[in-house]
Design an enzyme around this catalytic site. Sequence first.
Site, PDB file in Angstrom:
ATOM      1  N   HIS A  24       0.832  -1.206   0.000  1.00  0.00           N
ATOM      2  CA  HIS A  24       0.000   0.000   0.000  1.00  0.00           C
ATOM      3  C   HIS A  24       0.865   1.255   0.000  1.00  0.00           C
ATOM      4  CE1 HIS A  24      -3.014  -2.974   1.083  1.00  0.00           C
ATOM      5  NE2 HIS A  24      -3.965  -2.070   0.998  1.00  0.00           N
ATOM      6  N   LYS A  28       6.909   2.593  -3.096  1.00  0.00           N
ATOM      7  CA  LYS A  28       7.431   1.236  -3.289  1.00  0.00           C
ATOM      8  C   LYS A  28       6.780   0.585  -4.508  1.00  0.00           C
ATOM      9  CE  LYS A  28       8.352  -1.234   0.352  1.00  0.00           C
ATOM     10  NZ  LYS A  28       8.254  -2.123   1.541  1.00  0.00           N
ATOM     11  N   ASP A  84       9.654  -6.934   1.563  1.00  0.00           N
ATOM     12  CA  ASP A  84       9.832  -6.449   2.925  1.00  0.00           C
ATOM     13  C   ASP A  84      11.256  -5.949   3.008  1.00  0.00           C
ATOM     14  OD1 ASP A  84       8.433  -6.090   5.514  1.00  0.00           O
ATOM     15  OD2 ASP A  84      10.164  -7.175   6.265  1.00  0.00           O
ATOM     16  N   ARG A 197      16.824  -3.366  -3.459  1.00  0.00           N
ATOM     17  CA  ARG A 197      15.676  -3.908  -4.193  1.00  0.00           C
ATOM     18  C   ARG A 197      16.120  -4.380  -5.572  1.00  0.00           C
ATOM     19  NH1 ARG A 197      12.479  -0.173  -2.746  1.00  0.00           N
ATOM     20  NH2 ARG A 197      11.749  -1.371  -0.962  1.00  0.00           N
TER      21      ARG A 197
END
EC number: 3.6.1.66
Length: 209
Positions: A24, A28, A84, A197
Amino acid sequence: MSGEGKEPQAIRKLQPGRLVIASHNPGKVREIAALLDGRGLDVVSAAALDLPEPEETGTTFVMNAELKARAAADLSGLPALADDSGLCVDALGGDPGIFSARWAGEDKDFARAMDLIEAKVAESDPNPARTAHFVCALALAWPDGHVEWFEGRVDGTLVTPRRGTKGHGYDPMFQPDGHAQTFGEMDDDAKNGVSHRADAFRQMVAAVF
């Protein structure tokens, strides 16, 4: 699942089609969508599907990523990708770590969270080491319960004063090793070339596409 120290060996390939990004967090979601661009995927966020955010009860980044991916896949009936990630500060024994988002509070006030980190680092030692690293765990889940996971990392230094308004979260206070800019100063392409990431995504792409 991928194994530490080994090339990731996917049991299942991800086919073109709809994929839920189990987040949400708009920043990201935007970053993940950019990393997936050109892969033949119709990306939709959990927020756009009005899926609830599950409570993150895991004790590691991988466990929390898997928890979120499984929940989104179960509820949507689609493959789901969850991330995460967090900032681990050496002077704080690895905190905030898996609690990085929670340090920002329910209102996601990361300026306050960065202030808290600065205060705690200053308390830890008169001349503390300012080394830190970001970790990103990715979990890719299918509705039948199959999961693949990958973990990336980038090392760097905490800077003060904070610099940059790009990115999200703790980006303005983190300068990756070998670079003159913080994540908060880098444009998306530059950050996606070196980030935790991006590291996790490189592993995932090699395995599932």
